[in-house]
Design a protein around this motif. Structure first.
Motif, PDB file in Angstrom:
ATOM      1  N   GLY A 235     -59.882   3.058  46.074  1.00 41.78           N
ATOM      2  CA  GLY A 235     -60.371   4.419  46.134  1.00 41.78           C
ATOM      3  C   GLY A 235     -59.281   5.447  45.901  1.00 41.78           C
ATOM      4  O   GLY A 235     -58.142   5.137  45.559  1.00 41.78           O
ATOM      5  N   GLU A 236     -59.665   6.717  46.134  1.00 42.60           N
ATOM      6  CA  GLU A 236     -58.765   7.846  45.930  1.00 42.60           C
ATOM      7  C   GLU A 236     -58.886   8.811  47.093  1.00 42.60           C
ATOM      8  O   GLU A 236     -59.918   8.865  47.780  1.00 42.60           O
ATOM      9  CB  GLU A 236     -59.091   8.568  44.617  1.00 42.60           C
ATOM     10  CG  GLU A 236     -58.814   7.746  43.383  1.00 42.60           C
ATOM     11  CD  GLU A 236     -59.221   8.480  42.113  1.00 42.60           C
ATOM     12  OE1 GLU A 236     -58.346   8.758  41.274  1.00 42.60           O
ATOM     13  OE2 GLU A 236     -60.422   8.786  41.987  1.00 42.60           O
ATOM     14  N   LEU A 237     -57.829   9.592  47.280  1.00 42.75           N
ATOM     15  CA  LEU A 237     -57.767  10.550  48.382  1.00 42.75           C
ATOM     16  C   LEU A 237     -57.269  11.877  47.844  1.00 42.75           C
ATOM     17  O   LEU A 237     -56.310  11.932  47.074  1.00 42.75           O
ATOM     18  CB  LEU A 237     -56.833  10.041  49.489  1.00 42.75           C
ATOM     19  CG  LEU A 237     -56.664  10.944  50.715  1.00 42.75           C
ATOM     20  CD1 LEU A 237     -57.979  11.062  51.475  1.00 42.75           C
ATOM     21  CD2 LEU A 237     -55.574  10.395  51.628  1.00 42.75           C
ATOM     22  N   CYS A 238     -57.927  12.957  48.267  1.00 46.41           N
ATOM     23  CA  CYS A 238     -57.553  14.309  47.844  1.00 46.41           C
ATOM     24  C   CYS A 238     -57.047  15.076  49.066  1.00 46.41           C
ATOM     25  O   CYS A 238     -57.710  15.115  50.104  1.00 46.41           O
ATOM     26  CB  CYS A 238     -58.740  15.036  47.219  1.00 46.41           C
ATOM     27  SG  CYS A 238     -58.356  16.708  46.622  1.00 46.41           S
ATOM     28  N   PHE A 239     -55.880  15.679  48.922  1.00 38.33           N
ATOM     29  CA  PHE A 239     -55.302  16.478  49.992  1.00 38.33           C
ATOM     30  C   PHE A 239     -54.377  17.526  49.379  1.00 38.33           C
ATOM     31  O   PHE A 239     -53.992  17.436  48.212  1.00 38.33           O
ATOM     32  CB  PHE A 239     -54.538  15.606  50.996  1.00 38.33           C
ATOM     33  CG  PHE A 239     -53.472  14.741  50.377  1.00 38.33           C
ATOM     34  CD1 PHE A 239     -52.170  15.206  50.214  1.00 38.33           C
ATOM     35  CD2 PHE A 239     -53.766  13.459  49.951  1.00 38.33           C
ATOM     36  CE1 PHE A 239     -51.199  14.422  49.644  1.00 38.33           C
ATOM     37  CE2 PHE A 239     -52.792  12.660  49.376  1.00 38.33           C
ATOM     38  CZ  PHE A 239     -51.506  13.147  49.225  1.00 38.33           C
ATOM     39  N   SER A 240     -54.038  18.520  50.176  1.00 33.97           N
ATOM     40  CA  SER A 240     -53.152  19.590  49.726  1.00 33.97           C
ATOM     41  C   SER A 240     -51.928  19.646  50.621  1.00 33.97           C
ATOM     42  O   SER A 240     -51.978  19.302  51.817  1.00 33.97           O
ATOM     43  CB  SER A 240     -53.868  20.949  49.748  1.00 33.97           C
ATOM     44  OG  SER A 240     -54.118  21.367  51.070  1.00 33.97           O
TER      45      SER A 240
END
Length: 415
Positions: A235-240
């Motif tokens: 999977g993938e993870l989005c964060f800032s």
């Protein structure tokens, strides 16, 4: 003596209706009050003005004629009786030298290969790429992997706004000499997109059986069309990320995850009764039910390879695409930014009702590829949140790279 005029007497005016005598023009010039040089300048100016007018008239006529020809050609393209041939409108694709099937359209890649017999490692040196195919400019980077180690790979740094990136990076893969003839080196070049799927730019599949273990092979290779996309099993993870140097505040906002397959943390088992009864389910011919994990994210901060601080999000039940939108703030002095490692790990409860890591993302000065670029962008744009998607890496791979030491425990005061 014959009667006549004196030699110096002026001539009488000619009668009306008669032709002027040849000496009339010199007489008029002599009677004009202007000097002779002024008359010459006036005559030259009149000549230059006349020639300029003639040239301007000629250019206007020529331009008007060309415009009429272009209008006729444009109208003739849609006319059935036009004399314009078809190849002027739509060229023959089969006869063009640079079609999509031409491997030269995908660019070239320069790399070096060296095999170490002692450590049984293949060293891949990515030098540079040239003439990559993209619309306008691109932000290319490379993914390197070996077929015998599908879960282990290397990502280069992202190079902004170029079709000829210079990598100058080296990665190693452990491949026993007996497996070398069956192994294949795969190099995929992709165009980095912060909030969408990365676009493939080209691919190189090189059998390692042709590598001479005694010599270093360095040459240019033609890139081919990209193959099917790699399966995103983890999977993938989005964060800032946001960093304020004056106050030393590092803010991590975990936004969302995607591509988390059902039962991922349970190593692919989907029977709701657990691993021990999985065979029994198939014996009863029961259709296995998908088990959606309860994913959550751990944010861990380390200094000098020692665990320092950690936070975690709330668990999201019954979904493989959780949305978190949770922020965490850490105090990191500017003097320690270069010695900090930031790890974001997605955890989920497996079939044994025990939390297991699904995948991790390592950021910091020791990271590589896209995570390193994200960290550099955060430092370059202080006080501005920078958000990106990241592909989750296997947990064992990240832990092995970090080589974590035992956590430093504070001494307990004596009672």
């Amino acid at each position: 003596m014959k009667m006549g005029r004196p030699p110096g007497s002026p001539s009488a005016p000619a009668p009306a209706g008669t032709t002027a005598l040849p000496g009339l023009t010199p007489d008029l010039v002599a009677q004009t009050p202007w000097p002779r040089w002024a008359l010459v300048l006036v005559a030259l100016a009149a000549g230059v003005l006349t020639v300029s007018c003639l040239l301007w008239t000629f250019c206007c006529r020529r331009r008007r004629h060309k415009k009429q020809l272009r209008d006729k050609e444009a109208v003739g393209l849609g006319s059935a009786h036009s004399s314009t041939t078809t190849h002027l409108v739509q060229p023959d694709v089969d006869k063009q030298p640079g079609t999509l099937e031409d491997p030269r359209q995908w660019g070239r890649l320069q790399l070096s290969l060296e095999y170490d017999l002692g450590s049984q490692e293949i060293r891949v040196g990515l030098k540079q790429a040239a003439d990559l195919r993209a619309r306008g400019t691109a932000d290319p980077y490379a993914r390197v992997s070996v077929s015998t180690q599908a879960r282990h790979g290397h990502e280069t740094k992202v190079h902004r706004g170029t079709l000829c990136p210079v990598f100058e990076e080296t990665c190693c893969f452990h491949v026993p000499q007996a497996e070398l003839p069956q192994a294949t080196l795969q190099v995929r070049l992709l165009d980095f997109k912060p909030f969408s799927e990365h676009q493939p730019l080209g691919e190189l599949c090189l059998p390692l059986g042709s590598v001479d273990p005694q010599h270093v092979l360095e040459r240019w290779y033609q890139l081919g069309p990209p193959g099917p996309g790699e399966p995103e099993r983890t999977g993938e993870l989005c964060f800032s990320l946001q960093y304020v140097p004056s106050s030393g505040r590092l803010t991590v906002v975990v936004l969302e995850a995607r591509g988390l397959s059902p039962g991922l943390a349970g190593e692919g088992h989907t029977c709701p009764l657990g691993r021990g009864l999985a065979a029994l389910c198939w014996t009863w011919d029961l259709r296995p039910l998908p088990v959606f994990p309860e994913p959550y994210v751990k944010v861990q901060l380390m200094v000098n390879r020692r665990k320092w601080k950690k936070r975690k999000t709330s668990a999201k039940r019954g979904t493989a695409t959780p949305y978190f939108n949770e922020a965490f703030t850490f105090r990191v002095p500017f003097s320690q930014v270069q010695s900090v490692d930031l790890v974001l790990a997605v955890w989920a409860r497996g079939l044994q009702f025990r939390a297991e890591p699904v995948g991790k993302v390592l950021l910091g000065s020791r990271a590589s590829g896209q995570p390193l670029q994200h960290w550099a962008d955060m430092l370059a744009h202080a006080r501005r949140p920078i958000a990106q998607w990241h592909r989750l890496r296997p947990a064992r791979e990240v832990d092995g790279f970090l080589a974590l030491q035992p956590r430093l425990r504070l001494p307990v005061p004596h009672s």
